[in-house]
Scaffold this active site. Sequence first.
Site, mmCIF file in Angstrom:
data_model
loop_
_atom_site.group_PDB
_atom_site.id
_atom_site.type_symbol
_atom_site.label_atom_id
_atom_site.label_comp_id
_atom_site.label_asym_id
_atom_site.label_seq_id
_atom_site.Cartn_x
_atom_site.Cartn_y
_atom_site.Cartn_z
ATOM 1 N N LYS A 29 0.830 -1.203 0.000
ATOM 2 C CA LYS A 29 0.000 0.000 0.000
ATOM 3 C C LYS A 29 0.870 1.261 0.000
ATOM 4 C CE LYS A 29 -3.761 -2.344 2.395
ATOM 5 N NZ LYS A 29 -4.653 -2.333 3.577
ATOM 6 N N ARG A 105 -1.072 -14.957 4.098
ATOM 7 C CA ARG A 105 -1.914 -14.319 5.115
ATOM 8 C C ARG A 105 -1.256 -14.413 6.491
ATOM 9 N NH1 ARG A 105 -5.756 -10.808 3.780
ATOM 10 N NH2 ARG A 105 -6.828 -11.338 5.688
ATOM 11 N N THR A 111 -5.235 -8.021 10.143
ATOM 12 C CA THR A 111 -5.566 -6.719 9.552
ATOM 13 C C THR A 111 -5.259 -5.593 10.527
ATOM 14 O OG1 THR A 111 -7.275 -7.745 8.193
ATOM 15 C CG2 THR A 111 -7.412 -5.360 8.504
ATOM 16 N N ARG A 122 2.946 -7.021 9.397
ATOM 17 C CA ARG A 122 2.201 -5.990 10.129
ATOM 18 C C ARG A 122 2.639 -5.904 11.588
ATOM 19 N NH1 ARG A 122 -3.285 -7.854 7.212
ATOM 20 N NH2 ARG A 122 -3.134 -6.546 5.349
ATOM 21 N N VAL A 129 -4.479 0.312 12.034
ATOM 22 C CA VAL A 129 -5.201 -0.492 11.054
ATOM 23 C C VAL A 129 -5.384 0.252 9.731
ATOM 24 C CG1 VAL A 129 -7.549 0.157 11.783
ATOM 25 C CG2 VAL A 129 -7.133 -2.095 10.768
ATOM 26 N N ASN A 132 -1.837 -0.234 7.248
ATOM 27 C CA ASN A 132 -1.293 -1.554 7.578
ATOM 28 C C ASN A 132 -0.411 -2.157 6.486
ATOM 29 O OD1 ASN A 132 -3.241 -2.420 5.787
ATOM 30 N ND2 ASN A 132 -4.418 -3.587 7.281
ATOM 31 N N HIS A 135 -1.762 -5.454 1.367
ATOM 32 C CA HIS A 135 -2.991 -6.217 1.147
ATOM 33 C C HIS A 135 -2.596 -7.591 0.634
ATOM 34 C CE1 HIS A 135 -6.874 -7.512 -0.433
ATOM 35 N NE2 HIS A 135 -6.185 -7.931 -1.474
#
Length: 169
Positions: A29, A105, A111, A122, A129, A132, A135
């Site tokens: 991100k 994941r 998340t 993370r 949040v 983070n 994705h």
Amino acid sequence: MIILCLTIFANIFKPGWTGANERTFLAVKPDGVQRRLVGEIIRRFERKGFKLVGMKLLQASEAQLRQHYWELREKPFYNGLVKYMSSGPIVAMVWQGLDVVKTARKMLGETNPADSLPGTIRGDYCVEVGRNVIHGSDSVESAAREISLWFEDHELFCYEECGQHWIYA
């Protein structure tokens, strides 16, 4: 006739979605790009043994992001998420490997970074949040949808890695 049958089977049974050929979509991100975490994230996935088959730096359009996050459209944070994700460049990637969706994941963490364990991306690099860093697809089905949204077929590469026999039996 044989060519037609082979073409149909090739489209039905696409390589890249099962076993060691499973694929997932990841996007670093804007906060992760600005904080120069792209190399660290790539390093973690390469060291795990996954293969990078597609990557690009891009400025995501609002329309593309609305389509990507369509399932979240009723959530109160939806518009802010779209605005944030379009605020700077992202790095879109496709990774391939055995159970890559599930493993990615776990590598990303929860998340909410406060719920993420140290050692996860993370858990190591996030505090909020809303920022983070990354994705990741949450299922094989989501991965297929997200990959087709962000990449065209010719942008994904199939190649044999010289060290692959050291990773898979």
